[in-house]
Design a protein around this motif. Structure first.
Motif, short mmCIF file in Angstrom:
data_model
loop_
_atom_site.label_atom_id
_atom_site.label_comp_id
_atom_site.label_asym_id
_atom_site.label_seq_id
_atom_site.Cartn_x
_atom_site.Cartn_y
_atom_site.Cartn_z
N THR A 160 1.17 -1.53 -0.49
CA THR A 160 -0.02 0.07 0.33
C THR A 160 0.97 0.92 -0.19
OG1 THR A 160 -1.84 -1.01 1.16
CG2 THR A 160 -1.64 1.09 1.01
N GLY A 161 1.69 1.60 0.76
CA GLY A 161 2.91 2.49 1.51
C GLY A 161 3.84 2.87 0.27
N ILE A 162 4.08 1.75 -0.76
CA ILE A 162 5.02 2.71 -1.91
C ILE A 162 4.56 1.86 -3.34
CG2 ILE A 162 7.26 1.76 -3.09
CD1 ILE A 162 8.27 1.17 0.06
N ILE A 163 4.30 1.11 -3.75
CA ILE A 163 3.87 -0.40 -4.70
C ILE A 163 2.23 0.58 -5.47
CG2 ILE A 163 2.23 -1.44 -6.70
CD1 ILE A 163 4.88 -3.33 -4.17
N ALA A 164 1.49 0.35 -4.21
CA ALA A 164 0.37 0.93 -4.04
C ALA A 164 0.41 2.93 -4.90
CB ALA A 164 -0.90 1.30 -3.19
N SER A 165 1.00 3.72 -3.91
CA SER A 165 0.88 5.12 -3.78
C SER A 165 1.20 5.24 -5.32
CB SER A 165 1.89 5.83 -2.64
OG SER A 165 3.48 4.81 -3.27
N LEU A 166 2.90 4.63 -6.08
CA LEU A 166 2.76 4.94 -7.21
C LEU A 166 2.11 5.11 -7.96
CD1 LEU A 166 6.72 4.26 -6.62
CD2 LEU A 166 5.69 6.33 -6.69
N ILE A 167 1.09 3.75 -7.91
CA ILE A 167 0.14 3.34 -8.85
C ILE A 167 -0.99 4.30 -9.09
CG2 ILE A 167 -1.85 1.43 -9.32
CD1 ILE A 167 0.85 -0.32 -8.77
N ALA A 168 -0.82 5.12 -7.78
CA ALA A 168 -2.13 5.85 -7.70
C ALA A 168 -2.05 7.07 -9.04
CB ALA A 168 -2.71 6.05 -5.93
N VAL A 169 -0.91 7.19 -9.08
CA VAL A 169 -1.17 8.46 -9.61
C VAL A 169 -1.08 8.37 -11.26
CG1 VAL A 169 1.23 10.06 -10.53
CG2 VAL A 169 1.10 9.02 -8.54
N PHE A 219 0.93 10.42 -3.20
CA PHE A 219 0.46 9.98 -2.80
C PHE A 219 1.10 8.71 -1.62
CE2 PHE A 219 -2.43 10.23 -6.21
CZ PHE A 219 -3.43 10.61 -5.82
N MET A 220 2.18 8.88 -1.79
CA MET A 220 2.87 7.77 -0.85
C MET A 220 3.46 8.06 0.38
SD MET A 220 6.98 6.75 -1.64
CE MET A 220 6.49 5.84 -2.76
N PRO A 221 3.21 9.42 1.33
CA PRO A 221 2.99 10.00 2.49
C PRO A 221 2.07 9.66 2.88
CG PRO A 221 4.33 11.71 1.46
CD PRO A 221 3.93 10.87 0.47
N PRO A 222 1.20 9.94 3.06
CA PRO A 222 -0.51 9.51 3.33
C PRO A 222 -0.98 8.04 3.24
CG PRO A 222 -0.93 10.83 1.29
CD PRO A 222 0.64 10.73 1.83
N PHE A 223 -0.80 7.41 1.85
CA PHE A 223 -0.37 6.28 2.24
C PHE A 223 0.88 5.56 3.27
CE2 PHE A 223 -2.45 4.79 -2.26
CZ PHE A 223 -2.95 6.02 -2.14
#
Length: 162
Positions: free
Chosen positions: A105-114, A130-134
């Motif tokens: 969630t914190g790394i992979i999903a935050s990058l995919i979220a962009v 998105f990385m800090p809040p994730f």
């Protein structure tokens, strides 16, 4: 899949949806909702990767339909649940489930979220937006999940489920 397992999975969805409405805190530009991440860790340990992803997906659907979550609930919840379940399955260690949730969630999903947010939500953000809040949300939730799993282990809940 047996009925008990489906009922408990449904209860986890209900806890994640209610928890997201009741428990949140500011995390920089967004709000952190740690209950979903705690549920991901618990589900990964109790059920494995596919049921954990299913719980995260259904939770995301309910949150979006009720207006308590955004489309970002999908990549965040599902990728974290998958990696948590896979790492737990490979290692058998609860800590690895938490690490999987944080990385997923914190790394992979935050990058995919962009690109996901640009495509589906029409917002343009920087790569690390998105990385800090994730990360804040997933770390706090993963810690809570580990604590709850250890408490559940003491109650022998697994023997009740199967």
């Amino acid at each position: 899949m047996n009925t008990k397992k489906l009922v408990v999975m449904s209860m986890f969805v209900a806890l994640a949806v209610a928890g997201s409405a009741l428990v949140s805190f500011p995390a920089g530009i967004a709000r952190a909702y740690p209950i979903q991440h705690a549920i991901n860790v618990i589900a990964a340990v109790l059920f494995g990767p596919i049921p954990a992803v299913t719980i995260a997906f259904v939770t995301g659907v309910v949150r979006v339909l009720t207006g308590t979550g955004s489309l970002l609930a999908f990549p965040g919840g599902m990728i974290g649940a998958l990696l948590a379940g896979l790492l737990y399955k490979m290692s058998g260690r609860i800590g690895f489930a938490a690490v999987g949730e944080i990385i997923g969630t914190g790394i992979i999903a935050s990058l995919i979220a962009v690109p996901y947010a640009k495509l589906l939500m029409g917002t343009e953000t920087a790569a690390l937006f998105f990385m800090p809040p994730f990360l804040v949300s997933s770390i706090s939730g993963a810690i809570l999940g580990v604590v709850l799993v250890y408490r559940l282990e003491k109650t022998k809940v697994r023997s009740l489920l199967y």
